[in-house]
Scaffold this motif. Structure first.
Motif, PDB file in Angstrom:
ATOM      1  N   ILE A 174       0.046  18.583   4.161  1.00 43.51           N
ATOM      2  CA  ILE A 174      -0.529  17.636   3.206  1.00 43.51           C
ATOM      3  C   ILE A 174      -0.226  16.205   3.629  1.00 43.51           C
ATOM      4  CG2 ILE A 174      -0.374  16.783   0.821  1.00 43.51           C
ATOM      5  CD1 ILE A 174       0.294  19.677  -0.023  1.00 43.51           C
ATOM      6  N   ASP A 175      -1.225  15.349   3.583  1.00 47.91           N
ATOM      7  CA  ASP A 175      -1.042  13.903   3.693  1.00 47.91           C
ATOM      8  C   ASP A 175      -1.010  13.339   2.279  1.00 47.91           C
ATOM      9  OD1 ASP A 175      -0.871  13.444   6.385  1.00 47.91           O
ATOM     10  OD2 ASP A 175      -2.970  12.886   6.643  1.00 47.91           O
ATOM     11  N   MET A 176       0.099  12.749   1.909  1.00 42.13           N
ATOM     12  CA  MET A 176       0.165  12.080   0.615  1.00 42.13           C
ATOM     13  C   MET A 176      -0.965  11.063   0.469  1.00 42.13           C
ATOM     14  SD  MET A 176       3.233   9.661  -0.779  1.00 42.13           S
ATOM     15  CE  MET A 176       3.061   8.762  -2.325  1.00 42.13           C
ATOM     16  N   ALA A 177      -1.315  10.395   1.578  1.00 37.97           N
ATOM     17  CA  ALA A 177      -2.324   9.338   1.529  1.00 37.97           C
ATOM     18  C   ALA A 177      -3.697   9.843   1.108  1.00 37.97           C
ATOM     19  CB  ALA A 177      -2.416   8.657   2.892  1.00 37.97           C
ATOM     20  N   SER A 178      -3.962  11.142   1.297  1.00 40.32           N
ATOM     21  CA  SER A 178      -5.281  11.660   0.933  1.00 40.32           C
ATOM     22  C   SER A 178      -5.499  11.680  -0.578  1.00 40.32           C
ATOM     23  CB  SER A 178      -5.474  13.068   1.507  1.00 40.32           C
ATOM     24  OG  SER A 178      -4.568  13.981   0.915  1.00 40.32           O
ATOM     25  N   ALA A 179      -4.415  11.687  -1.337  1.00 35.81           N
ATOM     26  CA  ALA A 179      -4.531  11.673  -2.798  1.00 35.81           C
ATOM     27  C   ALA A 179      -3.968  10.399  -3.415  1.00 35.81           C
ATOM     28  CB  ALA A 179      -3.804  12.881  -3.393  1.00 35.81           C
ATOM     29  N   SER A 180      -2.941   9.839  -2.786  1.00 33.12           N
ATOM     30  CA  SER A 180      -2.222   8.703  -3.380  1.00 33.12           C
ATOM     31  C   SER A 180      -2.128   7.524  -2.422  1.00 33.12           C
ATOM     32  CB  SER A 180      -0.805   9.141  -3.782  1.00 33.12           C
ATOM     33  OG  SER A 180      -0.829  10.325  -4.557  1.00 33.12           O
ATOM     34  N   GLY A 181      -3.102   7.417  -1.523  1.00 36.31           N
ATOM     35  CA  GLY A 181      -3.024   6.422  -0.474  1.00 36.31           C
ATOM     36  C   GLY A 181      -3.595   5.063  -0.816  1.00 36.31           C
ATOM     37  N   LEU A 182      -3.112   4.086  -0.073  1.00 34.28           N
ATOM     38  CA  LEU A 182      -3.539   2.702  -0.265  1.00 34.28           C
ATOM     39  C   LEU A 182      -5.020   2.522   0.047  1.00 34.28           C
ATOM     40  CD1 LEU A 182      -2.059   0.057  -1.056  1.00 34.28           C
ATOM     41  CD2 LEU A 182      -1.808  -0.420   1.384  1.00 34.28           C
ATOM     42  N   THR A 183      -5.529   3.270   1.000  1.00 37.26           N
ATOM     43  CA  THR A 183      -6.932   3.117   1.403  1.00 37.26           C
ATOM     44  C   THR A 183      -7.910   3.642   0.360  1.00 37.26           C
ATOM     45  OG1 THR A 183      -6.845   5.214   2.618  1.00 37.26           O
ATOM     46  CG2 THR A 183      -6.388   3.207   3.861  1.00 37.26           C
ATOM     47  N   LEU A 184      -7.402   4.314  -0.664  1.00 38.79           N
ATOM     48  CA  LEU A 184      -8.272   4.816  -1.729  1.00 38.79           C
ATOM     49  C   LEU A 184      -8.601   3.742  -2.756  1.00 38.79           C
ATOM     50  CD1 LEU A 184      -6.527   8.266  -2.344  1.00 38.79           C
ATOM     51  CD2 LEU A 184      -8.627   7.827  -1.055  1.00 38.79           C
ATOM     52  N   LEU A 185      -7.961   2.584  -2.631  1.00 41.91           N
ATOM     53  CA  LEU A 185      -8.153   1.496  -3.582  1.00 41.91           C
ATOM     54  C   LEU A 185      -8.692   0.264  -2.876  1.00 41.91           C
ATOM     55  CD1 LEU A 185      -4.749   1.717  -5.532  1.00 41.91           C
ATOM     56  CD2 LEU A 185      -6.893   2.889  -6.053  1.00 41.91           C
ATOM     57  N   THR A 186      -9.433  -0.548  -3.611  1.00 41.15           N
ATOM     58  CA  THR A 186      -9.815  -1.850  -3.080  1.00 41.15           C
ATOM     59  C   THR A 186      -8.599  -2.767  -3.139  1.00 41.15           C
ATOM     60  OG1 THR A 186     -10.464  -2.787  -5.223  1.00 41.15           O
ATOM     61  CG2 THR A 186     -12.136  -1.529  -4.013  1.00 41.15           C
ATOM     62  N   GLU A 187      -8.678  -3.865  -2.431  1.00 44.17           N
ATOM     63  CA  GLU A 187      -7.540  -4.791  -2.414  1.00 44.17           C
ATOM     64  C   GLU A 187      -7.218  -5.308  -3.806  1.00 44.17           C
ATOM     65  OE1 GLU A 187      -6.082  -8.590   0.275  1.00 44.17           O
ATOM     66  OE2 GLU A 187      -7.751  -7.345   0.918  1.00 44.17           O
ATOM     67  N   LYS A 188      -8.231  -5.552  -4.614  1.00 48.86           N
ATOM     68  CA  LYS A 188      -8.010  -6.057  -5.971  1.00 48.86           C
ATOM     69  C   LYS A 188      -7.383  -5.012  -6.885  1.00 48.86           C
ATOM     70  CE  LYS A 188     -11.675  -9.545  -5.960  1.00 48.86           C
ATOM     71  NZ  LYS A 188     -12.948 -10.017  -6.612  1.00 48.86           N
ATOM     72  N   GLU A 189      -7.577  -3.726  -6.562  1.00 48.10           N
ATOM     73  CA  GLU A 189      -7.061  -2.650  -7.423  1.00 48.10           C
ATOM     74  C   GLU A 189      -5.590  -2.325  -7.154  1.00 48.10           C
ATOM     75  OE1 GLU A 189     -10.961   0.166  -8.276  1.00 48.10           O
ATOM     76  OE2 GLU A 189      -9.868   0.416  -6.376  1.00 48.10           O
ATOM     77  N   ARG A 190      -5.054  -2.806  -6.073  1.00 46.93           N
ATOM     78  CA  ARG A 190      -3.685  -2.446  -5.706  1.00 46.93           C
ATOM     79  C   ARG A 190      -2.681  -3.019  -6.703  1.00 46.93           C
ATOM     80  NH1 ARG A 190      -4.087  -3.592   0.871  1.00 46.93           N
ATOM     81  NH2 ARG A 190      -5.735  -2.044   1.246  1.00 46.93           N
ATOM     82  N   ASN A 191      -1.899  -2.129  -7.285  1.00 42.19           N
ATOM     83  CA  ASN A 191      -0.919  -2.552  -8.287  1.00 42.19           C
ATOM     84  C   ASN A 191       0.105  -1.445  -8.494  1.00 42.19           C
ATOM     85  OD1 ASN A 191       0.582  -3.479 -10.409  1.00 42.19           O
ATOM     86  ND2 ASN A 191      -1.132  -3.742 -11.834  1.00 42.19           N
ATOM     87  N   PRO A 192       1.220  -1.460  -7.768  1.00 40.12           N
ATOM     88  CA  PRO A 192       2.205  -0.381  -7.877  1.00 40.12           C
ATOM     89  C   PRO A 192       2.924  -0.304  -9.217  1.00 40.12           C
ATOM     90  CG  PRO A 192       3.026  -2.123  -6.465  1.00 40.12           C
ATOM     91  CD  PRO A 192       1.591  -2.447  -6.742  1.00 40.12           C
TER      92      PRO A 192
END
Length: 384
Positions: free
Chosen positions: A91-109
Motif C-alpha cells: 500500500i502507498d499511503m499517498a494513494s489515499a492520503s497523499g498531497l497530490t490528491l489536493l490542490t495547493e489551496k486545499e492543503r491544510n493539515p
C-alpha cells in the motif's frame, strides 16, 4: 557500453518512476539502439513504492473506494502478493492520503485526515491479507494516524466522551483512545512500514516543524499541530505505557510512524534499504557500465539518505558510474564531490514551472537530455 541500468525515482507532480525510466530508455536508444537496458523504477517509501514492488514481484492490483484527505470519496489502488500460504498487501499511503490528491489551496493539515489509508488496510484485511508493506511518504496529513485508526475501529474521544473531528488540530482535545473496536487479529498482523525519514514525533525536528509547511500549514498552524502531537504521545504513554515521542521515524508522514509503532508493533524500515533488499538491487546492477537515476529536484538533501544517494552507494561498491537527471538542480559541487559522474538539469529553456512539469514536456526533456549525454559518453569511448 553493453549494459545500462535506469533506476529513477518519480518526478513528483509530473511523472511516475516508470514513466521516467521509459523516457530515459527512449533517449538512450536514440543514440545506442542495441545497448541492453534494464529499467528498475524505484521509490523510497513515498509515491510509487507500491507500483515498484507490485510490478517487480509480479503481484496483482486491486481498487476500492476510500476517502481522500478532505474526506471526499475517491477510488484508490493497492497491490496484493500471493505467497504459498498467505497474502501480502502493498500500500502507498499517498494513494489515499497523499498531497497530490489536493490542490495547493486545499492543503491544510489542521483538517486533513489519514482515514482513507485505514480503509485500504481494512479492505486488504477483508481480502485475507495478514502481511502489510506500507510506504508512508508523500502524505497531506499531520494527524498522527488518527484517521487511519478510526477507519479500523478505533475511537478518539475528548474529555466529555465525544469523538474528535478529523485532522491534526483536534488532537489537542484528545482525552481517551478506545481501541476496543479494532480487530485483535489485525493488530497482530505483520506490518512493515517503509519511510525515508528518522524524525521524532514532535519538537523542532518533529513532524509538524519539519514537514507541515509543505502540506499547507502556516507558522501558527505548525505550533497547533506540534502541540496536538505532544498530546497524542502523552495519551498513548498514559493509557498503554508506550513512549513513542522520540522513536526514530515516529514523525514520518505527520506521525503515521508513531501510530504504526504504538498500535501495530510495526517495524519501521529505511525506504531505500528495504526496497533494495526486496528487489535484490545489487544483483541486478552487477556488470552494468552505467546507472542513470534521477528525481524532480536534486540538491544537498539528496545526500541525506534519499533514493539517489542509495543508488550511488550501491554503484560505488561495484565501481559503476552514476549519472543523475533532475528537473531542478542545486548544490552541483556537493553532488559531484559525493561521487556522481555528472548531475544534469533536463530543462531546455526557461519556462514557467507549471509548464515545465507537464508530463509531455518532462518526457521530451528527459529523452533529449539522455540522448545528448549518451552521445558524449560514446564519443569519449572512441578517443584513444
Amino acid at each position: 557500453m553493453k549494459k545500462i541500468v535506469i533506476a529513477p525515482d518519480s518526478f513528483k507532480g509530473s511523472l511516475t518512476s516508470l514513466q521516467v525510466a521509459q523516457a530515459i530508455e527512449e533517449g538512450i536508444h536514440m543514440t545506442l539502439p542495441s545497448v541492453h537496458v534494464i529499467k528498475i523504477p524505484v521509490a523510497d517509501g513515498g509515491e510509487g513504492t507500491m507500483h515498484t514492488l507490485v510490478d517487480a514481484l509480479h503481484g496483482i492490483y486491486t481498487t476500492c473506494k476510500v476517502y481522500n484527505p478532505l474526506m471526499r470519496e475517491i477510488t484508490a489502488k493497492y497491490g496484493i502478493l500471493k505467497n504459498s500460504d498467505s497474502y501480502t498487501a502493498i500500500i502507498d499511503m499517498a494513494s489515499a492520503s497523499g498531497l497530490t490528491l489536493l490542490t495547493e489551496k486545499e492543503r491544510n493539515p489542521l483538517i486533513t485526515s489519514t482515514y482513507g489509508t485505514g480503509q485500504l488496510i481494512a479492505d486488504a484485511y477483508a481480502r485475507g491479507c495478514r502481511h502489510f508493506i506500507i510506504g508512508i511518504g508523500g502524505s497531506a496529513t499531520n494527524d498522527a494516524g488518527k484517521g487511519m485508526l478510526e477507519a479500523l475501529g478505533c475511537r478518539f474521544l475528548d474529555a466529555n466522551g465525544h469523538p474528535l473531528a478529523q485532522g491534526g488540530e483536534s488532537l489537542n482535545l484528545l482525552s481517551h483512545i478506545d481501541t476496543s473496536g479494532v480487530k485483535t487479529s489485525l493488530l497482530h498482523s505483520d506490518f512493515t512500514i517503509i519511510c525515508d525519514v528518522n524524525n521524532p514525533l514532535y519538537g523542532e525536528s518533529g513532524a509538524a516543524h519539519i514537514f507541515a509547511s509543505q502540506k499547507g500549514a502556516s507558522f501558527a498552524a505548525i505550533e497547533i499541530l506540534d502541540k496536538g502531537l505532544r498530546r497524542f504521545a502523552f495519551c498513548v504513554k498514559k493509557q498503554f505505557g508506550i513512549d513513542i515521542a522520540h522513536t526514530p521515524g515516529a514523525g514520518a508522514a505527520g506521525g503515521m510512524g508513531a501510530a504504526f509503532t504504538a498500535f501495530f508493533n510495526a517495524t519501521l524500515k529505511s525506504g531505500i534499504k528495504a526496497i533494495f533488499k526486496i528487489l535484490d538491487f545489487e544483483k541486478i546492477i552487477t556488470g552494468a557500465d552505467l546507472i542513470i537515476t534521477g528525481e524532480g529536484k536534486i540538491d544537498k538533501q539528496t545526500l541525506m539518505g534519499k533514493l539517489s544517494q542509495g543508488i550511488l552507494f550501491a554503484a560505488q561498491k561495484k565501481s559503476i558510474p552514476v549519472i543523475a537527471l533532475g528537473g531542478t538542480i542545486e548544490d552541483w559541487k556537493l553532488l559531484t564531490d559525493a561521487g556522481f559522474l555528472g548531475v544534469f538539469c533536463i530543462q531546455s529553456s526557461a519556462i514557467p514551472l507549471s509548464q515545465a512539469m507537464q508530463p509531455e514536456i518532462t518526457i521530451e526533456n528527459l529523452k533529449q537530455t539522455t540522448s545528448q549525454i549518451i552521445r558524449l559518453i560514446s564519443f569519449n569511448h572512441l578517443i584513444p
